[in-house]
Scaffold this active site. Structure first.
Site, PDB file in Angstrom:
ATOM      1  CG  PHE A  25      -1.797  -1.225   1.326  1.00  0.00           C
ATOM      2  CD1 PHE A  25      -2.606  -1.641   0.281  1.00  0.00           C
ATOM      3  CD2 PHE A  25      -1.763  -1.983   2.485  1.00  0.00           C
ATOM      4  CE1 PHE A  25      -3.382  -2.793   0.386  1.00  0.00           C
ATOM      5  CE2 PHE A  25      -2.529  -3.139   2.596  1.00  0.00           C
ATOM      6  CZ  PHE A  25      -3.341  -3.534   1.550  1.00  0.00           C
ATOM      7  CB  ILE A  56       2.549  -5.715  -3.265  1.00  0.00           C
ATOM      8  CG1 ILE A  56       1.545  -4.826  -4.007  1.00  0.00           C
ATOM      9  CG2 ILE A  56       3.955  -5.337  -3.705  1.00  0.00           C
ATOM     10  CD1 ILE A  56       1.646  -3.331  -3.601  1.00  0.00           C
ATOM     11  N   GLY A  57       0.511  -8.791  -3.632  1.00  0.00           N
ATOM     12  CA  GLY A  57      -0.816  -9.317  -3.329  1.00  0.00           C
ATOM     13  C   GLY A  57      -1.824  -8.917  -4.380  1.00  0.00           C
ATOM     14  CB  ILE A  65     -10.735  -5.570 -16.665  1.00  0.00           C
ATOM     15  CG1 ILE A  65     -11.401  -4.204 -16.414  1.00  0.00           C
ATOM     16  CG2 ILE A  65     -10.552  -6.335 -15.360  1.00  0.00           C
ATOM     17  CD1 ILE A  65     -10.590  -3.228 -15.566  1.00  0.00           C
ATOM     18  CG  LEU A  66      -4.564  -6.299 -17.854  1.00  0.00           C
ATOM     19  CD1 LEU A  66      -3.195  -5.994 -17.260  1.00  0.00           C
ATOM     20  CD2 LEU A  66      -4.487  -6.370 -19.383  1.00  0.00           C
ATOM     21  CG  ASN A  67      -7.250 -12.239 -13.480  1.00  0.00           C
ATOM     22  OD1 ASN A  67      -8.438 -12.596 -13.537  1.00  0.00           O
ATOM     23  ND2 ASN A  67      -6.345 -12.897 -12.782  1.00  0.00           N
ATOM     24  N   PRO A  68     -10.251 -10.081 -14.682  1.00  0.00           N
ATOM     25  CG  PRO A  68     -12.070 -10.230 -16.129  1.00  0.00           C
ATOM     26  CD  PRO A  68     -10.642 -10.693 -15.951  1.00  0.00           C
ATOM     27  CD  GLU A 102      -2.479   3.698  -5.970  1.00  0.00           C
ATOM     28  OE1 GLU A 102      -1.502   3.407  -5.268  1.00  0.00           O
ATOM     29  OE2 GLU A 102      -2.525   4.746  -6.642  1.00  0.00           O
TER      30      GLU A 102
END
Lengths: 318, 735
Positions: free
Chosen positions: B246, B473-474, B621-624, B697
């Site tokens: 974050f 980062i998750g 959206i690359l991976n919904p 974000e």
């Protein structure tokens, strides 16, 4: 954490004797509070006496119709006990309002009574705190005190007692059963068990060195409508800003105990006596002598509002 | 590869793997505990000793004396690093205060020593025996008190000029039929990611390896080299798994520096993790803000003047919270002004936290818009539609948005949420003990792109391997990078191995500012294009006509397997995507609309989110699946900002008091109802060949304002001082 020695006690008597004979010894049960405090060196025991294997994990009916809860009964088991759910629902609800499932699986009945304040100045060893380091002053009094107590406080300390379970225990007029190093047993009314801070906030209970809690005894069920209402900054897993435990009798009487606002689980007779006059009157009686800071003065209003909510819940259930 | 003209049709448009929901490919390793995190690299650095950081007990002053004797003679102690023995240290470009303090002390819990011992417990115990005498100095800790002393800061790396002005704001505002002029405050926030800052460090001669938890590998290699005064080539940084960041881990922090210094001193690997209670005061946080918003509109709510001023504080040399950023781009209005002012505060240093600028800027702006809607008697959704603008309103029509689907988000989101059931007048809806209200807010976050590289290869089994120093980062980086490679080379996702987070891999854009997903996959696209060309050449096919599918390269009626072409040696290619001036010629941003329904307890003023949903437009959206996770996680963080999160400043001692997870409350599961996320179809051909934009974000931006507006709609209480806690609601009700 300071290095410490460890023993697994083999009997209640031996545990009490060991605790009295070793300077700086502490009992360890669930460890959910003590271990955290040891890591921060707020607690620095030299010796830990593990009391997890003393057979104190039973819930038994007493001859006069009450319930004796072993000191090592886990919060989860106590909350789920059929008799507790039926006859002492306020206790079950208070337990389930506290901590998280994982913590309740470890935390014990005796340990819960002895858990220490969440005052942030107590938790930072670089800050003044009369409870942690007598004579160092109170960081909270002029500092951030939003979560802290407004009843039973002193110039030396405004720490709150954080327990939910103890509030219900106080409401139910429980007794704390102990054994001391000489094998002597006593039964301490919960009203007398916790001490107010006065000039010695480091002394939190009437327990003598070595004295071990063996059980908590609930008197005969009192019937009525049981409510535990906890108000906090999020929906779960937070300490109470204000909590109210209440039992309403069919005859219009009621009793109340309060969490989040007292230096100890808080109950006053005058509040019970005001039950028939509604939330505002009960709040006024309960808050007699309240001493607030500009951070926690909202708690007075919140006590009244929480009581109003409790009355509303009672009506909904009646 | 250079991206300086809008993307045409390219292999990504096939959408065989990209754009399809996929489980994260690193998921099994994480949930089975086999993904090694920085503090667990026993495999790579056996025999590591343990370091424990001693933090300052004062906010500002000097060390008068340090007595290490008791600590040095404590059991198991191997060494102690302090300013006195660390040698001359430089300071990184990204940290404001030195990461190892002394003799000067710059903030509470600034690291002043590292105690190293054979066990964790011994290190922690010995650290308690370090005795430090201080000469404290007075400091400034109260933003409200220092507001009048705040100055115009220099322009930073992000966020643009501190001030902007177009037209005649004062005149237009004075003439406006409807005026909103309000102040809003937001408190300091802690990132509160799950994995603390942690590093294992080992030296081999003059070469340093750090297994650490970091979002920006190349930045942090540079920072470490700069701080230690060694060559970048001698620093290797490995950060394949990061348990949340974050923004907390954008930079080199004390754990990494002190692990390196400690390992040098004791001549064996050393590992250091910050304890939870050290994080709020030792590391960075999102700075508190005071914001003033003025909007002048006609009686229909059409904005003619909009002004946003922001005050924040930081240590000397630090930067402002650029909370007026979105106000420069979000709504129309011929007369505009924004200004950022920075006060000196001697609190721990402020820096980026998820959507720096917009996250807190929208907490103010979108409540002001709600106030304008009410003042004009216009529905809040309609108000925003009326004030939509398809170009950068500061620059004018010559700088259009690359794509902007705010209105589509507002309409689709409102429809899906059932916004038409909202009562415009507050405090009208009751459900049992709950007062019920609905609120909404626009979502806006800039789209940033950055140069990003990758290496990609095919081995003799036809398996595709991608290497880049990009981090996950998750967020799901592993998966979208794998998808990109699979799409480009015509193999299924399970035939792709993705290796991330190692400074030996090509430099990427890293994870920050929601630039990572689009930039890093664009880098993989560039490398894959180079690999396709090599493979086509090997096959003897024209590169621009070869098809990649089913593990084959095809041309006309011929085909070869990738495995066969790769041969025993494999075939590798490396490239990076670099950017021209498309982001100058076009404003690039992501948009959305948040909707929220809250219940407020009629007695206690407890707030519960009942429903939450939104529509978002962020390019492809690359991976919904992982994009949705990003958005709902960010929405949850927005709820935290609205209702509970606040680092409380003790202005006497100059520190954040509630420095643990018991007292710094963030939302738990019970606070968050099912969240609905709709992605609006959008391809942004000016953002990158991926036609994607950032989305990590966007979800936090505006979410908290929707909550605040819903509370107003439920109760008629307008609070402008975040977080909107029970005490404030009760007091406002009583007033």
């Amino acid at each position: 954490m300071k290095a410490f020695t460890y023993e697994r006690a083999t009997s209640v008597e031996a545990a009490a004797r060991a605790a009295a004979s070793v300077q700086g010894a502490r009992f360890i049960a669930g460890g959910t509070n003590l271990l955290d405090l040891m890591k921060l060196q707020i607690e620095t025991p030299t010796h830990l006496i593990d009391v997890n294997h003393l057979g104190l994990d039973r819930i038994e009916e007493t001859p006069d119709g009450g319930l004796r809860i072993g000191a090592l009964v886990r919060n989860t088991d106590l909350a789920a006990d059929r008799r507790v759910r039926r006859d002492y629902a306020v206790l079950s609800r208070a337990l389930l309002a506290g901590a998280s499932g994982q913590l309740r699986n470890k935390a014990t009945t005796g340990g819960n009574l002895l858990q220490r304040t969440r005052c942030p100045y107590f938790y930072d060893t670089r800050m003044p705190c009369n409870k942690r380091q007598p004579g160092s002053g109170c960081g909270a009094l002029q500092g951030m005190s939003r979560s802290l107590a407004i009843l039973g406080v002193s110039d030396a300390c405004i720490a709150q007692h954080p327990s939910d379970m103890a509030v219900a225990m106080r409401l139910l007029d429980s007794a704390v059963d102990t054994m001391d190093a000489n094998g002597a047993r006593r039964s301490i009314p919960i009203a007398d068990f916790h001490l107010l801070p006065g000039d010695t906030p480091q002394q939190e209970t009437v327990l003598k060195p070595g004295e071990i809690i063996t059980s908590v005894t609930l008197p005969r069920p009192i019937g009525g409508t049981h409510v535990y209402r906890k108000v906090r900054d999020r929906a779960s897993y937070a300490f109470a800003l204000v909590s109210v435990a209440a039992v309403f009798g069919k005859d219009g009487t009621a009793r109340f105990a309060f969490g989040g606002i007292g230096a100890k689980p808080w109950r006053v007779e005058a509040a019970d006596a005001a039950a028939g006059r509604g939330a505002k009157a009960v709040a006024e009686a309960a808050l007699a002598g309240a001493r607030t800071t500009h951070h926690n003065d909202f708690k007075k209003m919140l006590v009244e509002r929480t009581l109003a909510s409790v009355y509303r819940q009672r009506e909904a259930r009646a | 590869m250079k991206f300086d003209t809008p993307a045409g049709t390219n292999p990504i448009d096939q959408g065989r793997v990209i754009g399809i929901p996929h489980d994260r490919i690193d998921g099994p390793a994480k949930v089975t505990g086999t993904a090694p995190y920085a503090y667990e690299r026993h495999d790579a650095a056996p025999n590591a000793a343990y370091g424990w950081i001693v933090g300052s007990a004062i906010a500002r002053g000097r060390i008068a004396a340090m007595d290490l004797r008791a600590a040095e003679s404590a059991p198991g102690v191997l060494g102690i690093v302090t300013h006195a023995n660390a040698g001359k240290l430089g300071k990184g470009n990204f940290n404001t205060a030195p990461l190892l303090g002394g003799p000067q002390v710059d903030h509470y819990d600034q690291a002043l020593a590292l105690v190293i011992a054979d066990t964790f417990e011994n290190a922690r115990d010995a650290a308690r025996r370090v005795r430090i005498d201080y000469m404290p100095q007075d400091g400034k800790f109260d933003l409200a008190a220092e507001r009048g002393n705040a100055v115009k800061p220099p322009e930073g790396d992000f966020g643009g000029a501190p001030d902007t002005a177009v037209g005649d704001f004062d005149g237009a505002f004075a003439r406006a039929a409807v005026r909103i002029d309000q102040h809003y405050t937001t408190p300091d926030h802690s990132h509160a990611m799950m994995e603390p800052h942690a590093t294992t460090a080992a030296w081999n001669g003059d070469r340093l390896t750090l297994w650490t938890s970091n979002q920006m590998i190349a930045w942090s290699v540079g920072e470490m080299a700069r701080t230690l005064g060694i060559a970048k080539a001698n620093v290797r940084l490995v950060s394949p798994y990061v348990g949340g960041g974050f923004g907390a881990k954008l930079f080199l922090r004390a754990d990494a520096l002190l692990a390196a210094l400690g390992a040098k001193q004791v001549g064996r690997p050393v590992k250091v993790a910050l304890a939870r209670h050290q994080i709020p005061n030792n590391t960075t946080h999102r700075p508190a803000t005071i914001q003033r918003i003025r909007i002048g509109a006609d009686k229909d709510g059409v904005i003619d003047a909009i002004g946003h001023e922001v005050w924040s504080g930081d240590l000397p040399g630090g930067g402002p919270e650029t909370a007026a950023q979105q106000t420069r781009l979000l709504y129309r209005g011929a007369n505009r002004m924004t200004a950022h002012r920075l006060a000196t505060l001697h609190l721990p240093e402020g820096n980026a936290m998820r959507a720096p600028g917009e996250a807190v800027g929208l907490l103010a702006l979108e409540v002001a818009m709600d106030e304008l809607a009410e003042a004009c008697g216009v529905d809040p959704v309609e108000l925003r539609i009326r004030n939509d603008v398809q170009y950068d309103p500061e620059a004018g029509t010559q700088r259009p948005f690359s794509s902007r689907k705010l209105v589509e988000c507002l309409r689709a989101g409102a429809e899906r949420f059932g916004w038409d059931r909202r009562k415009a007048k507050p405090a009208q809806v009751r459900d049992g003990r709950w007062l019920v209200g609905m609120g909404m807010a626009s979502a806006f976050r800039n789209n940033l792109v950055g140069k990003s590289g990758a290496r990609i290869g095919v081995d003799a089994t036809g398996k595709v391997i991608v290497e880049t120093d990009m981090t996950d980062i998750g967020t799901g980086s592993y998966t979208i990078i794998g998808q990109t490679a699979a799409e480009m080379l015509g193999v299924p996702l399970d035939r792709v191995t993705v290796r991330l987070g190692d400074s030996r891999f090509p430099e990427s854009a890293g994870s920050g500012g929601q630039w990572g997903a689009n930039s890093a996959t664009a880098g993989v696209y560039a490398a894959a294009m180079a690999l396709r060309a090599k493979l086509a050449e090997k096959a003897g096919y024209p590169a621009d006509q070869a098809q990649f599918e089913d593990g084959l390269i095809r041309h006309d009626n011929e085909s070869r397997t990738l495995a066969a072409l790769a041969g025993r040696e494999g075939v590798w290619a490396q490239d990076s995507m670099d950017y021209g001036d498309l982001d100058k010629r076009y404003a690039q941003a992501t948009f959305g609309a948040h909707f929220c329904e809250v219940g407020v307890d009629i007695d206690t003023a407890e707030v519960r989110i009942r429903r939450m949903g939104g529509a978002f437009a962020a390019g492809r959206i690359l991976n919904p699946k992982s994009a949705r996770s990003q958005v709902i996680g960010a929405m949850t963080m927005g709820v935290g900002a609205a209702l509970m999160e606040s680092l409380e400043v003790d202005t006497r001692f100059g520190f954040f008091v509630n420095h643990d997870m018991a007292e710094y409350v963030v939302p738990v599961h019970a606070d968050i109802p099912p969240q609905d996320v709709l992605f609006i179809d959008e391809l942004d051909d000016k953002s990158s060949p991926m036609k994607a934009k950032g989305v990590g974000e966007l979800g936090i931006c505006g979410a908290g304002a929707a909550v605040a507006n819903a509370i107003y709609n439920a109760t008629g209480i307008r609070l402008r001082d975040y977080p909107l806690t029970i005490d404030k609601l009760l007091k406002a009700q009583a007033a």
